[in-house]
Design a protein around this motif. Sequence first.
Motif, PDB file in Angstrom:
ATOM      1  N   CYS A 104     -28.137  59.437  68.662  1.00  0.00           N
ATOM      2  CA  CYS A 104     -29.244  58.614  69.151  1.00  0.00           C
ATOM      3  C   CYS A 104     -30.436  59.419  69.645  1.00  0.00           C
ATOM      4  N   ASP A 105     -30.219  60.674  70.056  1.00  0.00           N
ATOM      5  CA  ASP A 105     -31.342  61.391  70.662  1.00  0.00           C
ATOM      6  C   ASP A 105     -31.294  62.904  70.475  1.00  0.00           C
ATOM      7  N   ILE A 129     -20.733  54.229  66.488  1.00  0.00           N
ATOM      8  CA  ILE A 129     -21.698  54.657  67.502  1.00  0.00           C
ATOM      9  C   ILE A 129     -22.072  53.458  68.362  1.00  0.00           C
ATOM     10  N   PRO A 130     -21.810  53.503  69.672  1.00  0.00           N
ATOM     11  CA  PRO A 130     -22.133  52.342  70.519  1.00  0.00           C
ATOM     12  C   PRO A 130     -23.586  51.886  70.388  1.00  0.00           C
ATOM     13  N   ASP A 131     -24.534  52.796  70.535  1.00  0.00           N
ATOM     14  CA  ASP A 131     -25.945  52.450  70.367  1.00  0.00           C
ATOM     15  C   ASP A 131     -26.360  52.733  68.932  1.00  0.00           C
ATOM     16  N   TRP A 132     -25.786  51.967  68.017  1.00  0.00           N
ATOM     17  CA  TRP A 132     -26.025  52.250  66.603  1.00  0.00           C
ATOM     18  C   TRP A 132     -27.464  51.966  66.199  1.00  0.00           C
ATOM     19  N   GLN A 133     -28.119  50.997  66.853  1.00  0.00           N
ATOM     20  CA  GLN A 133     -29.531  50.751  66.541  1.00  0.00           C
ATOM     21  C   GLN A 133     -30.377  51.961  66.934  1.00  0.00           C
ATOM     22  N   THR A 178     -16.476  49.353  64.673  1.00  0.00           N
ATOM     23  CA  THR A 178     -16.942  47.970  64.667  1.00  0.00           C
ATOM     24  C   THR A 178     -17.981  47.786  63.567  1.00  0.00           C
ATOM     25  N   PRO A 179     -17.639  47.139  62.451  1.00  0.00           N
ATOM     26  CA  PRO A 179     -18.637  46.879  61.409  1.00  0.00           C
ATOM     27  C   PRO A 179     -19.831  46.105  61.977  1.00  0.00           C
ATOM     28  N   ARG A 180     -21.047  46.498  61.600  1.00  0.00           N
ATOM     29  CA  ARG A 180     -22.267  45.935  62.172  1.00  0.00           C
ATOM     30  C   ARG A 180     -22.785  44.805  61.287  1.00  0.00           C
TER      31      ARG A 180
END
Length: 216
Positions: A104-105, A129-133, A178-180
């Motif tokens: 993410c960063d 990835i929890p913060d996949w966005q 977790t499929p998004r």
Amino acid sequence: MSGLRHGALMDSVYRRQRHVYDLTRKYYLLGRDPMIRDLAPPPGGTVLEIGCGTGRNLIAVGRQWPDARLYGVDISQAMLDTAQVAVERVGLCGRVRLGRGDACDFDPQALFGQARFDRVFISYALSMIPDWQGALEQAARCVAPGGRLEVVDFGQQDRLPGVWRRALFGWLHAFHVTPRADLPQAIEAVASRIGATAHGRTLYRGYAVRGGLVRA
């Protein structure tokens, strides 16, 4: 979940699995190799994989595109250790650079001395990835003008039997996967914000989804 906590979680999940990861995952991480064949970086171009894991995909890219310069980032040091050994074993250590970072960063300039890449790809990592966005936004920022981002990941199994979907999703959940459901829409939104052109489609009756963007 913070990057440090997620990194520790991934290390705990894959510290042992990494030794058999590629052997087992080849049967259900579908769509990776067609994506790699489509990357087609320019001569001497740069390719970054976010969530590079064991290095399996980067090695495949290196064999497919022998003059490309390759980079991989992952949050799990255990996976990076495995990737480094694999890259050295096949004689690609002179062309592949690996670095540890949060998808993410991370700072590609600090890690690799390279801020933008001709091709960026993410293979079955956004679902972990929890913060996949945030990871998707970061990936788009890493794409050079005229470059491409390519993504493949689990789909919603919408054209497969319900019992299959429930069994697969339950099994994936055990591995923090977790499929998004809104991945295609998220790619379109990122592309719109940076003036890029998005693309996407489902594969194998909804088993997987493939998408990406082309930067102007």
